[in-house]
Scaffold this motif. Structure first.
Motif, PDB file in Angstrom:
ATOM      1  N   LEU A   5      26.185  35.369  37.893  1.00  0.00           N
ATOM      2  CA  LEU A   5      27.254  35.976  38.677  1.00  0.00           C
ATOM      3  C   LEU A   5      28.453  36.074  37.740  1.00  0.00           C
ATOM      4  O   LEU A   5      29.014  35.055  37.328  1.00  0.00           O
ATOM      5  CB  LEU A   5      27.595  35.121  39.895  1.00  0.00           C
ATOM      6  N   ILE A   6      28.799  37.279  37.360  1.00  0.00           N
ATOM      7  CA  ILE A   6      29.867  37.532  36.398  1.00  0.00           C
ATOM      8  C   ILE A   6      31.043  38.091  37.186  1.00  0.00           C
ATOM      9  O   ILE A   6      31.007  39.241  37.645  1.00  0.00           O
ATOM     10  CB  ILE A   6      29.389  38.505  35.306  1.00  0.00           C
ATOM     11  N   CYS A   7      32.056  37.254  37.357  1.00  0.00           N
ATOM     12  CA  CYS A   7      33.148  37.579  38.268  1.00  0.00           C
ATOM     13  C   CYS A   7      34.439  37.767  37.490  1.00  0.00           C
ATOM     14  O   CYS A   7      34.813  36.916  36.675  1.00  0.00           O
ATOM     15  CB  CYS A   7      33.335  36.450  39.279  1.00  0.00           C
ATOM     16  N   LYS A   8      35.114  38.862  37.756  1.00  0.00           N
ATOM     17  CA  LYS A   8      36.393  39.156  37.118  1.00  0.00           C
ATOM     18  C   LYS A   8      37.496  39.041  38.164  1.00  0.00           C
ATOM     19  O   LYS A   8      37.423  39.673  39.229  1.00  0.00           O
ATOM     20  CB  LYS A   8      36.364  40.567  36.528  1.00  0.00           C
ATOM     21  N   ASP A   9      38.518  38.233  37.871  1.00  0.00           N
ATOM     22  CA  ASP A   9      39.630  38.058  38.799  1.00  0.00           C
ATOM     23  C   ASP A   9      40.501  39.301  38.843  1.00  0.00           C
ATOM     24  O   ASP A   9      40.639  40.023  37.846  1.00  0.00           O
ATOM     25  CB  ASP A   9      40.521  36.886  38.375  1.00  0.00           C
ATOM     26  N   LYS A  10      41.130  39.520  39.998  1.00  0.00           N
ATOM     27  CA  LYS A  10      42.155  40.548  40.101  1.00  0.00           C
ATOM     28  C   LYS A  10      43.348  40.109  39.252  1.00  0.00           C
ATOM     29  O   LYS A  10      43.634  38.905  39.157  1.00  0.00           O
ATOM     30  CB  LYS A  10      42.599  40.706  41.552  1.00  0.00           C
ATOM     31  N   PRO A  11      44.054  41.043  38.644  1.00  0.00           N
ATOM     32  CA  PRO A  11      45.251  40.667  37.870  1.00  0.00           C
ATOM     33  C   PRO A  11      46.273  39.967  38.763  1.00  0.00           C
ATOM     34  O   PRO A  11      46.415  40.277  39.946  1.00  0.00           O
ATOM     35  CB  PRO A  11      45.798  42.022  37.381  1.00  0.00           C
ATOM     36  N   ASN A  12      46.963  39.027  38.168  1.00  0.00           N
ATOM     37  CA  ASN A  12      48.057  38.316  38.835  1.00  0.00           C
ATOM     38  C   ASN A  12      47.611  37.576  40.096  1.00  0.00           C
ATOM     39  O   ASN A  12      48.368  37.478  41.061  1.00  0.00           O
ATOM     40  CB  ASN A  12      49.203  39.278  39.167  1.00  0.00           C
ATOM     41  N   HIS A  13      46.395  37.042  40.066  1.00  0.00           N
ATOM     42  CA  HIS A  13      45.868  36.286  41.208  1.00  0.00           C
ATOM     43  C   HIS A  13      45.583  34.819  40.864  1.00  0.00           C
ATOM     44  O   HIS A  13      44.764  34.176  41.501  1.00  0.00           O
ATOM     45  CB  HIS A  13      44.597  36.952  41.741  1.00  0.00           C
ATOM     46  N   LYS A  49      44.252  30.766  30.259  1.00  0.00           N
ATOM     47  CA  LYS A  49      44.264  30.644  31.716  1.00  0.00           C
ATOM     48  C   LYS A  49      43.021  31.314  32.290  1.00  0.00           C
ATOM     49  O   LYS A  49      42.564  32.336  31.784  1.00  0.00           O
ATOM     50  CB  LYS A  49      45.523  31.284  32.293  1.00  0.00           C
ATOM     51  N   PRO A  50      42.459  30.759  33.369  1.00  0.00           N
ATOM     52  CA  PRO A  50      41.255  31.350  33.938  1.00  0.00           C
ATOM     53  C   PRO A  50      41.522  32.755  34.485  1.00  0.00           C
ATOM     54  O   PRO A  50      42.552  32.992  35.117  1.00  0.00           O
ATOM     55  CB  PRO A  50      40.857  30.385  35.054  1.00  0.00           C
ATOM     56  N   ASP A  51      40.560  33.641  34.208  1.00  0.00           N
ATOM     57  CA  ASP A  51      40.686  35.009  34.719  1.00  0.00           C
ATOM     58  C   ASP A  51      39.343  35.576  35.188  1.00  0.00           C
ATOM     59  O   ASP A  51      39.168  36.772  35.308  1.00  0.00           O
ATOM     60  CB  ASP A  51      41.326  35.929  33.682  1.00  0.00           C
ATOM     61  N   GLY A  52      38.408  34.684  35.459  1.00  0.00           N
ATOM     62  CA  GLY A  52      37.093  35.085  35.937  1.00  0.00           C
ATOM     63  C   GLY A  52      36.178  33.884  35.979  1.00  0.00           C
ATOM     64  O   GLY A  52      36.587  32.770  35.661  1.00  0.00           O
ATOM     65  N   SER A  53      34.936  34.123  36.351  1.00  0.00           N
ATOM     66  CA  SER A  53      33.964  33.037  36.464  1.00  0.00           C
ATOM     67  C   SER A  53      32.592  33.503  36.001  1.00  0.00           C
ATOM     68  O   SER A  53      32.230  34.669  36.178  1.00  0.00           O
ATOM     69  CB  SER A  53      33.829  32.564  37.917  1.00  0.00           C
ATOM     70  N   LEU A  54      31.849  32.569  35.445  1.00  0.00           N
ATOM     71  CA  LEU A  54      30.426  32.758  35.181  1.00  0.00           C
ATOM     72  C   LEU A  54      29.704  31.653  35.930  1.00  0.00           C
ATOM     73  O   LEU A  54      29.963  30.466  35.711  1.00  0.00           O
ATOM     74  CB  LEU A  54      30.114  32.656  33.689  1.00  0.00           C
ATOM     75  N   ALA A  77      38.417  34.472  49.423  1.00  0.00           N
ATOM     76  CA  ALA A  77      39.879  34.494  49.286  1.00  0.00           C
ATOM     77  C   ALA A  77      40.377  35.807  48.679  1.00  0.00           C
ATOM     78  O   ALA A  77      41.588  36.008  48.564  1.00  0.00           O
ATOM     79  CB  ALA A  77      40.332  33.311  48.426  1.00  0.00           C
ATOM     80  N   GLY A  78      39.465  36.688  48.284  1.00  0.00           N
ATOM     81  CA  GLY A  78      39.872  37.961  47.704  1.00  0.00           C
ATOM     82  C   GLY A  78      40.275  37.866  46.248  1.00  0.00           C
ATOM     83  O   GLY A  78      41.005  38.724  45.748  1.00  0.00           O
ATOM     84  N   LEU A  79      39.798  36.838  45.543  1.00  0.00           N
ATOM     85  CA  LEU A  79      40.179  36.645  44.149  1.00  0.00           C
ATOM     86  C   LEU A  79      39.577  37.685  43.211  1.00  0.00           C
ATOM     87  O   LEU A  79      40.222  38.123  42.265  1.00  0.00           O
ATOM     88  CB  LEU A  79      39.750  35.243  43.685  1.00  0.00           C
ATOM     89  N   PHE A  80      38.360  38.096  43.466  1.00  0.00           N
ATOM     90  CA  PHE A  80      37.630  38.883  42.473  1.00  0.00           C
ATOM     91  C   PHE A  80      37.894  40.378  42.564  1.00  0.00           C
ATOM     92  O   PHE A  80      37.842  40.980  43.636  1.00  0.00           O
ATOM     93  CB  PHE A  80      36.123  38.627  42.592  1.00  0.00           C
ATOM     94  N   GLU A  81      38.128  40.964  41.397  1.00  0.00           N
ATOM     95  CA  GLU A  81      38.215  42.412  41.248  1.00  0.00           C
ATOM     96  C   GLU A  81      36.811  43.006  41.242  1.00  0.00           C
ATOM     97  O   GLU A  81      36.582  44.089  41.780  1.00  0.00           O
ATOM     98  CB  GLU A  81      38.937  42.738  39.939  1.00  0.00           C
ATOM     99  N   SER A  82      35.887  42.266  40.625  1.00  0.00           N
ATOM    100  CA  SER A  82      34.499  42.723  40.576  1.00  0.00           C
ATOM    101  C   SER A  82      33.571  41.524  40.441  1.00  0.00           C
ATOM    102  O   SER A  82      33.966  40.478  39.933  1.00  0.00           O
ATOM    103  CB  SER A  82      34.276  43.674  39.392  1.00  0.00           C
ATOM    104  N   VAL A  83      32.355  41.702  40.931  1.00  0.00           N
ATOM    105  CA  VAL A  83      31.301  40.695  40.793  1.00  0.00           C
ATOM    106  C   VAL A  83      30.036  41.447  40.379  1.00  0.00           C
ATOM    107  O   VAL A  83      29.571  42.327  41.095  1.00  0.00           O
ATOM    108  CB  VAL A  83      31.041  39.914  42.097  1.00  0.00           C
ATOM    109  N   GLN A  84      29.544  41.097  39.217  1.00  0.00           N
ATOM    110  CA  GLN A  84      28.301  41.682  38.733  1.00  0.00           C
ATOM    111  C   GLN A  84      27.218  40.614  38.843  1.00  0.00           C
ATOM    112  O   GLN A  84      27.427  39.470  38.422  1.00  0.00           O
ATOM    113  CB  GLN A  84      28.480  42.125  37.285  1.00  0.00           C
ATOM    114  N   ILE A  85      26.082  40.969  39.411  1.00  0.00           N
ATOM    115  CA  ILE A  85      24.970  40.028  39.565  1.00  0.00           C
ATOM    116  C   ILE A  85      23.811  40.554  38.740  1.00  0.00           C
ATOM    117  O   ILE A  85      23.328  41.667  38.981  1.00  0.00           O
ATOM    118  CB  ILE A  85      24.582  39.873  41.044  1.00  0.00           C
ATOM    119  N   ARG A  86      23.408  39.743  37.755  1.00  0.00           N
ATOM    120  CA  ARG A  86      22.370  40.174  36.827  1.00  0.00           C
ATOM    121  C   ARG A  86      21.266  39.139  36.750  1.00  0.00           C
ATOM    122  O   ARG A  86      21.539  37.943  36.607  1.00  0.00           O
ATOM    123  CB  ARG A  86      22.962  40.322  35.415  1.00  0.00           C
TER     124      ARG A  86
END
Length: 98
Positions: A5-13, A49-54, A77-86
């Motif tokens: 699960l490759i998650c990118k945070d929204k900017p300024n979140h 600073k954290p800006d996404g998750s693996l 919570a609406g943190l992620f701009e995108s979530v890629q599942i591979r």
């Protein structure tokens, strides 16, 4: 089957991440207790600073992995701009194959 699960945070979140972190950690601990969590951690920006998750999980199929991703408190919570599942194959340094 393993899924990344490759998650990118929204900017300024960052504050959203910090506020939801205790619930997110509890969520990961629960996945770990069920044997589904393989490993997890944040991506970091240039300032450290954290800006996404693996998050790598064991799930029956892509649909099950999507369901797990959708129940993550960060996602709720609406943190992620995108979530890629591979689908992912853990070849090197996999403790299960040692």
């Amino acid at each position: 089957m393993l899924f990344a699960l490759i998650c990118k945070d929204k900017p300024n979140h960052l504050q959203v991440r910090l506020d939801a972190r205790p619930d997110h950690v509890a969520f990961l601990n629960d996945l770990n207790a069920k044997g589904a969590l393989k490993f997890a951690g944040p991506f970091l920006d240039a300032d450290g600073k954290p800006d996404g998750s693996l998050v790598v999980i064991d799930a029956a199929d892509a649909e099950a992995a999507q369901a797990v991703a959708g129940t993550d408190p960060y996602a709720k919570a609406g943190l992620f701009e995108s979530v890629q599942i591979r689908p992912w194959n853990w070849v090197f340094n996999n403790p299960a194959s040692a």
